[in-house]
Design a protein around this motif. Structure first.
Motif, PDB file in Angstrom:
ATOM      1  N   PRO A 101       0.819  -1.228   0.000  1.00  0.00           N
ATOM      2  CA  PRO A 101       0.000   0.000   0.000  1.00  0.00           C
ATOM      3  C   PRO A 101       0.846   1.269   0.000  1.00  0.00           C
ATOM      4  N   LEU A 102       1.968   1.256   0.729  1.00  0.00           N
ATOM      5  CA  LEU A 102       2.837   2.422   0.757  1.00  0.00           C
ATOM      6  C   LEU A 102       3.462   2.667  -0.610  1.00  0.00           C
ATOM      7  N   CYS A 103       3.855   1.603  -1.288  1.00  0.00           N
ATOM      8  CA  CYS A 103       4.406   1.738  -2.634  1.00  0.00           C
ATOM      9  C   CYS A 103       3.372   2.312  -3.595  1.00  0.00           C
ATOM     10  N   ALA A 104       2.129   1.859  -3.473  1.00  0.00           N
ATOM     11  CA  ALA A 104       1.066   2.394  -4.325  1.00  0.00           C
ATOM     12  C   ALA A 104       0.872   3.884  -4.065  1.00  0.00           C
ATOM     13  N   GLU A 105       0.925   4.261  -2.799  1.00  0.00           N
ATOM     14  CA  GLU A 105       0.757   5.670  -2.433  1.00  0.00           C
ATOM     15  C   GLU A 105       1.897   6.530  -2.971  1.00  0.00           C
ATOM     16  N   ARG A 106       3.112   5.971  -2.974  1.00  0.00           N
ATOM     17  CA  ARG A 106       4.297   6.724  -3.372  1.00  0.00           C
ATOM     18  C   ARG A 106       4.659   6.549  -4.847  1.00  0.00           C
ATOM     19  N   GLY A 107       3.957   5.688  -5.553  1.00  0.00           N
ATOM     20  CA  GLY A 107       4.271   5.452  -6.960  1.00  0.00           C
ATOM     21  C   GLY A 107       5.561   4.694  -7.172  1.00  0.00           C
ATOM     22  N   VAL A 108       5.882   3.784  -6.253  1.00  0.00           N
ATOM     23  CA  VAL A 108       7.117   3.005  -6.320  1.00  0.00           C
ATOM     24  C   VAL A 108       6.801   1.602  -6.828  1.00  0.00           C
ATOM     25  N   GLN A 109       7.507   1.176  -7.860  1.00  0.00           N
ATOM     26  CA  GLN A 109       7.311  -0.166  -8.394  1.00  0.00           C
ATOM     27  C   GLN A 109       8.205  -1.170  -7.669  1.00  0.00           C
ATOM     28  N   LEU A 110       7.807  -2.443  -7.731  1.00  0.00           N
ATOM     29  CA  LEU A 110       8.609  -3.523  -7.176  1.00  0.00           C
ATOM     30  C   LEU A 110       9.033  -4.478  -8.271  1.00  0.00           C
ATOM     31  N   VAL A 111      10.241  -4.964  -8.140  1.00  0.00           N
ATOM     32  CA  VAL A 111      10.750  -6.077  -8.929  1.00  0.00           C
ATOM     33  C   VAL A 111      10.923  -7.225  -7.938  1.00  0.00           C
TER      34      VAL A 111
END
Length: 335
Positions: free
Chosen positions: A216-226
């Protein structure tokens, strides 16, 4: 980001194996593996100075120089481990997990100067004018235990500042962490501005705890995951019916994990689905996940990964896994 990265593609090439992870492979085999990945359309390649103490970067650079003269590939490497000379090293022995002819060993160093030198040295080994993605390697308690607070402060005050400067100058397109734990990712998102996270083994068919906070934090910050380590160190690739105890988290799997994987394997088998196919495809269903990175040390492993990521998986298989409590109710699944 200072420059657009483009599409990483669902399947990326993890280059630890061509750095002689656990066993030596010939240079021509390493070249053939990269060539097969390239011919199959893979365009994102991940490496690190730690992998074979420079050997992986050298081999990847040599292959891409021939295959990719226009620089179309997206290449990531890592900082945070400097290579110190070890002229007395036994080059035939496994050292830090690698059997490598390179007379070095890697030593953690998250300082500003070490990160700048590491970036420059990686460019030379990779034979490239630029590196697209730069990850800080193995920051966190998983690697450093009680020493994590000191190491993290060293990184934030030094190495992270260097990475920001490299991104702001356009020398790299994106920066982030390459780690084995979710907690330090959450910590880093509270401490600074990053673009990508390479997370090994923590958001998989077997583990979904990052749904609580990190994703959820990544979605909020626009950070992608590999997602690296999609097989959780092997247990989701081999299953639990081989007669040997598979690895989980780099160690022999405990009984509870073996039982859980066995239940997943049984449901997958009932639908004619290979366990590693479900393991590769599951993380990609989350909108924050850009790519998965299995290790590839042979042409056969490249071909296998390509087949697995495209293997049809019926919706009922995912439904049965969810009904059995083996996938969280809030975990997206492929459609």
């Amino acid at each position: 980001m200072s420059a657009p990265l483009g599409d990483l593609g669902p399947l990326a090439f993890g280059a630890a194996s061509i750095g002689n992870l656990y066993r030596a492979i010939p240079a021509d085999q390493a070249q053939a593996v990269v060539r097969r990945a390239w011919e199959a359309g893979i365009r994102y390649f991940d490496t690190a100075p730690h992998y074979g103490f420079g050997l992986s970067e050298k081999r990847l650079g040599a292959a891409l120089t021939e295959l990719d003269p226009d620089g179309a590939a997206i290449v990531s490497t890592k900082v945070g481990r400097r290579l110190d000379p070890r002229p007395e090293a036994d080059l035939s022995a496994i050292r830090q997990g690698f059997v490598t002819p390179e007379p070095y060993e890697s030593v953690f160093d998250y300082s500003y100067d070490a990160v700048m030198r590491s970036h420059e040295s990686s460019l030379k080994r990779l034979r490239r004018d630029r590196i697209d993605i730069l990850y800080a390697h193995d920051i966190g308690s998983f690697a450093h235990g009680a020493d994590h607070p000191r190491r993290f402060a060293e990184f934030v005050e030094g190495g992270y500042r260097a990475m920001r400067e490299l991104r702001d100058s356009g020398a790299v397109s994106a920066i982030g962490l390459g780690v084995n734990e979710a907690a330090v990712c959450v910590e880093m998102l509270g401490a600074g501005d990053i673009d990508l996270l390479m997370l090994a083994g923590r958001y998989t068919l077997l583990e979904q705890d990052p749904l609580d906070h990190l994703l959820p934090l990544c979605a909020e910050r626009g950070v992608q995951l590999v997602i690296a380590g999609p097989y959780n160190s092997g247990i989701l690739a081999k299953g639990v019916r081989t007669g040997t105890i598979p690895n989980f988290n780099y160690e022999p799997a405990p009984a509870a994990i073996i039982d859980r994987v066995g239940r997943i394997e049984t449901i997958c088998a009932a639908h004619g689905v290979p366990l590693p196919a479900a393991a590769l495809q599951f993380p990609l269903a989350h909108p924050q996940v850009a790519s998965v990175v299995p290790g590839m040390g042979s042409v056969g492993q490249v071909d296998a990964a390509l087949g697995l990521i495209h293997h049809p998986i019926p919706a009922q298989c995912w439904a049965d896994l969810r009904a059995a409590g083996l996938i969280r109710p809030d975990a997206p699944v492929p459609v």
